[in-house]
Design a protein around this motif. Sequence first.
Motif, PDB file in Angstrom:
ATOM      1  N   LYS A 270       0.829  -1.211   0.000  1.00 20.49           N
ATOM      2  CA  LYS A 270       0.000   0.000   0.000  1.00 20.49           C
ATOM      3  C   LYS A 270       0.863   1.261   0.000  1.00 20.49           C
ATOM      4  CE  LYS A 270      -1.745   0.646   4.007  1.00 20.49           C
ATOM      5  NZ  LYS A 270      -0.962   1.757   4.569  1.00 20.49           N
ATOM      6  N   GLU A 271       2.002   1.174   0.691  1.00 21.66           N
ATOM      7  CA  GLU A 271       2.874   2.341   0.782  1.00 21.66           C
ATOM      8  C   GLU A 271       3.796   2.480  -0.422  1.00 21.66           C
ATOM      9  OE1 GLU A 271       2.510   4.550   3.046  1.00 21.66           O
ATOM     10  OE2 GLU A 271       1.079   3.433   4.271  1.00 21.66           O
ATOM     11  N   LEU A 272       4.322   1.354  -0.898  1.00 17.79           N
ATOM     12  CA  LEU A 272       5.332   1.412  -1.961  1.00 17.79           C
ATOM     13  C   LEU A 272       4.751   1.245  -3.356  1.00 17.79           C
ATOM     14  CD1 LEU A 272       8.179  -0.715  -0.311  1.00 17.79           C
ATOM     15  CD2 LEU A 272       7.936   1.767  -0.349  1.00 17.79           C
ATOM     16  N   LYS A 275      -0.355   1.359  -6.929  1.00 15.53           N
ATOM     17  CA  LYS A 275      -0.972   1.116  -8.232  1.00 15.53           C
ATOM     18  C   LYS A 275      -1.304  -0.361  -8.457  1.00 15.53           C
ATOM     19  CE  LYS A 275       1.281   5.029 -10.548  1.00 15.53           C
ATOM     20  NZ  LYS A 275       2.156   5.436 -11.666  1.00 15.53           N
ATOM     21  N   LEU A 276      -0.705  -1.251  -7.650  1.00 16.41           N
ATOM     22  CA  LEU A 276      -0.965  -2.677  -7.834  1.00 16.41           C
ATOM     23  C   LEU A 276      -2.385  -3.065  -7.451  1.00 16.41           C
ATOM     24  CD1 LEU A 276       2.329  -4.234  -6.390  1.00 16.41           C
ATOM     25  CD2 LEU A 276       1.791  -3.702  -8.766  1.00 16.41           C
ATOM     26  N   PHE A 277      -3.070  -2.256  -6.654  1.00 17.25           N
ATOM     27  CA  PHE A 277      -4.389  -2.618  -6.150  1.00 17.25           C
ATOM     28  C   PHE A 277      -5.521  -2.229  -7.093  1.00 17.25           C
ATOM     29  CE2 PHE A 277      -1.714  -2.365  -2.415  1.00 17.25           C
ATOM     30  CZ  PHE A 277      -2.073  -3.501  -1.712  1.00 17.25           C
ATOM     31  N   GLY A 278      -5.267  -1.342  -8.012  1.00 18.13           N
ATOM     32  CA  GLY A 278      -6.348  -0.904  -8.875  1.00 18.13           C
ATOM     33  C   GLY A 278      -7.151   0.213  -8.230  1.00 18.13           C
ATOM     34  N   LEU A 279      -8.217   0.594  -8.894  1.00 18.62           N
ATOM     35  CA  LEU A 279      -9.047   1.702  -8.435  1.00 18.62           C
ATOM     36  C   LEU A 279      -9.993   1.245  -7.331  1.00 18.62           C
ATOM     37  CD1 LEU A 279      -9.951   3.283 -11.893  1.00 18.62           C
ATOM     38  CD2 LEU A 279      -8.136   3.994 -10.322  1.00 18.62           C
ATOM     39  N   GLY A 280     -10.161   2.111  -6.321  1.00 18.30           N
ATOM     40  CA  GLY A 280     -11.147   1.871  -5.270  1.00 18.30           C
ATOM     41  C   GLY A 280     -10.704   0.958  -4.166  1.00 18.30           C
ATOM     42  N   ALA A 281      -9.484   0.396  -4.232  1.00 15.99           N
ATOM     43  CA  ALA A 281      -9.037  -0.506  -3.181  1.00 15.99           C
ATOM     44  C   ALA A 281      -8.448   0.240  -1.998  1.00 15.99           C
ATOM     45  CB  ALA A 281      -8.014  -1.499  -3.730  1.00 15.99           C
ATOM     46  N   ILE A 282      -7.930   1.440  -2.224  1.00 13.45           N
ATOM     47  CA  ILE A 282      -7.290   2.227  -1.165  1.00 13.45           C
ATOM     48  C   ILE A 282      -8.091   3.507  -0.967  1.00 13.45           C
ATOM     49  CG2 ILE A 282      -5.188   3.419  -0.449  1.00 13.45           C
ATOM     50  CD1 ILE A 282      -3.605   1.483  -2.174  1.00 13.45           C
ATOM     51  N   LYS A 283      -8.347   3.815   0.280  1.00 16.05           N
ATOM     52  CA  LYS A 283      -9.016   5.069   0.598  1.00 16.05           C
ATOM     53  C   LYS A 283      -8.066   5.937   1.425  1.00 16.05           C
ATOM     54  CE  LYS A 283     -11.332   3.338   4.781  1.00 16.05           C
ATOM     55  NZ  LYS A 283     -12.633   3.176   5.473  1.00 16.05           N
ATOM     56  N   GLU A 288      -3.840   9.833   5.341  1.00 20.96           N
ATOM     57  CA  GLU A 288      -3.407   8.465   5.633  1.00 20.96           C
ATOM     58  C   GLU A 288      -4.146   7.494   4.720  1.00 20.96           C
ATOM     59  OE1 GLU A 288      -3.273   5.236   9.324  1.00 20.96           O
ATOM     60  OE2 GLU A 288      -4.159   7.236   9.601  1.00 20.96           O
ATOM     61  N   SER A 289      -3.379   6.678   3.998  1.00 24.16           N
ATOM     62  CA  SER A 289      -3.968   5.703   3.079  1.00 24.16           C
ATOM     63  C   SER A 289      -4.220   4.390   3.810  1.00 24.16           C
ATOM     64  CB  SER A 289      -3.028   5.462   1.890  1.00 24.16           C
ATOM     65  OG  SER A 289      -1.785   4.970   2.338  1.00 24.16           O
ATOM     66  N   ARG A 290      -5.407   3.845   3.576  1.00 25.23           N
ATOM     67  CA  ARG A 290      -5.791   2.580   4.210  1.00 25.23           C
ATOM     68  C   ARG A 290      -6.497   1.692   3.188  1.00 25.23           C
ATOM     69  NH1 ARG A 290      -8.979   3.538   9.686  1.00 25.23           N
ATOM     70  NH2 ARG A 290      -8.723   1.253   9.646  1.00 25.23           N
ATOM     71  N   LEU A 291      -6.281   0.408   3.350  1.00 20.81           N
ATOM     72  CA  LEU A 291      -6.970  -0.550   2.479  1.00 20.81           C
ATOM     73  C   LEU A 291      -8.407  -0.713   2.939  1.00 20.81           C
ATOM     74  CD1 LEU A 291      -4.420  -3.469   1.968  1.00 20.81           C
ATOM     75  CD2 LEU A 291      -5.401  -2.031   0.195  1.00 20.81           C
ATOM     76  N   ARG A 292      -9.296  -0.813   1.977  1.00 18.88           N
ATOM     77  CA  ARG A 292     -10.690  -1.063   2.322  1.00 18.88           C
ATOM     78  C   ARG A 292     -10.843  -2.503   2.828  1.00 18.88           C
ATOM     79  NH1 ARG A 292     -14.042   2.942   0.523  1.00 18.88           N
ATOM     80  NH2 ARG A 292     -13.142   4.379  -1.018  1.00 18.88           N
TER      81      ARG A 292
END
Length: 729
Positions: A270-272, A275-283, A288-292
């Motif tokens: 998530k930090e590094l 872009k690997l998660f695609g759209l909408g996976a990180i809020k 502060e970025s967090r995974l849904r």
Amino acid sequence: MDNNYRTNVAKWLPPVNSMLEEWYENCLLLHKSMRKLTEEIISTTGEIESSNNCYHKNLEDILTSLEALLKDYESIKQVAYQKHPVHKYKVEHFKTLIKRRLNVVAKITRDLINDILDCKHDVLLNSIFRFVNTYNKILDLDLDVTDLSTNIFHNDCPSMIEPLKKISITRLLQILAKNRAEDYCHELIECLLANYHPEDGKTELKSTTFADAEISENSSIEIYRALTKHMTPPIASVTLPGTVISNIESIQTLVNAQNELIVNLLNVAKELSPKLFGLGAIKVNQGESRLRKAALRKATDYYQEVAWGAVSSILDHVVLWWSPEALASRHSQGALHLKDWLHQFIQANEVPPTVSPALQNLCDALGCHVTTTAWDQIFRSAYTSAFNCQSKPLSTEGTDTGQMFAELFALLVSLSNECEVGGEWVVGAPLIELPISEQIMVLHRMDHSVHMMRLWAMQEASRIAHTWDLNAFFLLVRGDLKNCIEELSYLKLADHTNALASESVNVQVYVCTRMRAKIASEVNANIQLLKDSPLKCIQTLAKICRTVSLANLHMCFPRPIYWRNNTDAAPTMQSFYVATYLEKVLLPVLEVVEDYEISNMILKIMCESWLDYIYLHRIKFSEWGALQLLTDFAFVKTWLMECSIISQTVKGHLLKNEVLRRCEGVGRLLLRHPGEAITMRKKPVRSNSASGSPESLGLERMPAEMYVPNQEQWLELRASKRCSFFCIE
């Protein structure tokens, strides 16, 4: 000449400006640096495979060189358009060389990521995601140099011309699951050991010693040996209530540890590499970025599915073969013990749903292993024992060969019946849940084994019957065949025809179900033939009984002159051969069976053979000879009544055998004169039975001569009276 040629060619080329010359030099330097970087990556990959821990520093150097290489490629990617065809071709050629070399770097970088992907060190995780980012950046460049006319097929495509794909988070999870599959196998086996005997734990594992081999304590085979050490005797230990001690939390702890590992991996990604998660996976919340939660749950579930799928594919190999000294070759019953215990463990405990399929596949694989190895061993022993004519009485219940076949059928029936149940289902399991392909293998061997046992029994029964060793004969017919038929009676084969018509199944399940139905019908047909074998063996005994009877009569029956004796005194004793004949033919049967049908059959055959021997040899009887023969026939009844080994029930049926009346009738026919009529008015003589009630005479009212067919032929055997010398015929 070369100098002149170059001079002449240079006249036709336009002058090269300094920028183009510098671009050529930069391309050559970049090509050289990429070649050197490729060699460094290959060397580092070799150090990783040799478990050398010094490769961590090399990864940082490779990352630095790889990032610098991308910057250099960006600087030379653009070049001024060249109008002259020679310079234009040269520029395109250099671009193609650089792109091809960069493709090689990308492929080797991908292999390096596959080798180093692990979650044991956070520092290594940072390097992994930097490699992934760089690799994906390389693929963002225009590196396609393939010819459009080239056709690439998946089954024969070399790895170097496969099209490269970007690495996503799901691809990373797949690689990680594959890399850690063997470790998970070892951990799962430790959990199974804890579930079977939790109070021993790893202490028992470390203290376990074997006199014949020393294997690493961390080996899964040693863990399995410690597990199976507690399974003696296996059947009693897994069937008695309360034996299996549940410690299912250890398996759940393993699953939770895997989830924590994936959460750690996703937090670093998530930090590094967001872009690997695609759209909408990180809020993003307040910077502060967090995974849904949905994305996190989806990723962990996906990893569990892939990881335990990889474990399922190699778990049986780890348990059976992955050791310097394979357990499968040492423990003939170990796999069967473990399979039985695992089957009960899955049924009795709430195994995590991600782990349950792996354990069920292990049960199926162990069942296949037991089917092949145990069947080969037992069937080979039974085969060699049967066709080397080494079958010996093992006990009062059968021979050693028959016992081997009975054990073989018990094993195959047990394995087949277990295939009738799938996973958590006891009855009514869907076809997709049933191990049909494994059952096909069991039924195929069962079909061959039943057919083989039947052929052996028929051949062995015929061989023994010719020796008239009736103890061994009935040991086979009443012992071996009965035991094998009893073991096969426990076989359960459900009819899946209706389920196949109602359920929507794939092609593989459909074909396997049809094949199972075909083999099951063949098995049932062979079992029915085996059930009919005892009767056929008795029929074979009946045919051989006639030959044995005639052979014994040939050895002991008096010479023809004996029966033409004209002594005036009537005989009072039976001839010497009668007792010998009865002891050689009838007595061995009465000593081993209490079946009046078989005893009656043998008595009838030996008496008929007695009459046939007399008639075929055309023996002539004087009046004294006929009386002697009648006395011999009468002695059979006396011998039966005085025989102490015959029960009263069997004795009563033997004394009522019609063949005794026929023999008596032959003797009386030989005493009659030509033209003498047979009186049909015989005064009945009633006798009381043991209970005091008068017995029914039945056919006793009919004269004995009426039981003899072809009376005229027997009358021809009467010897003519001796004439004086002056008689004229």
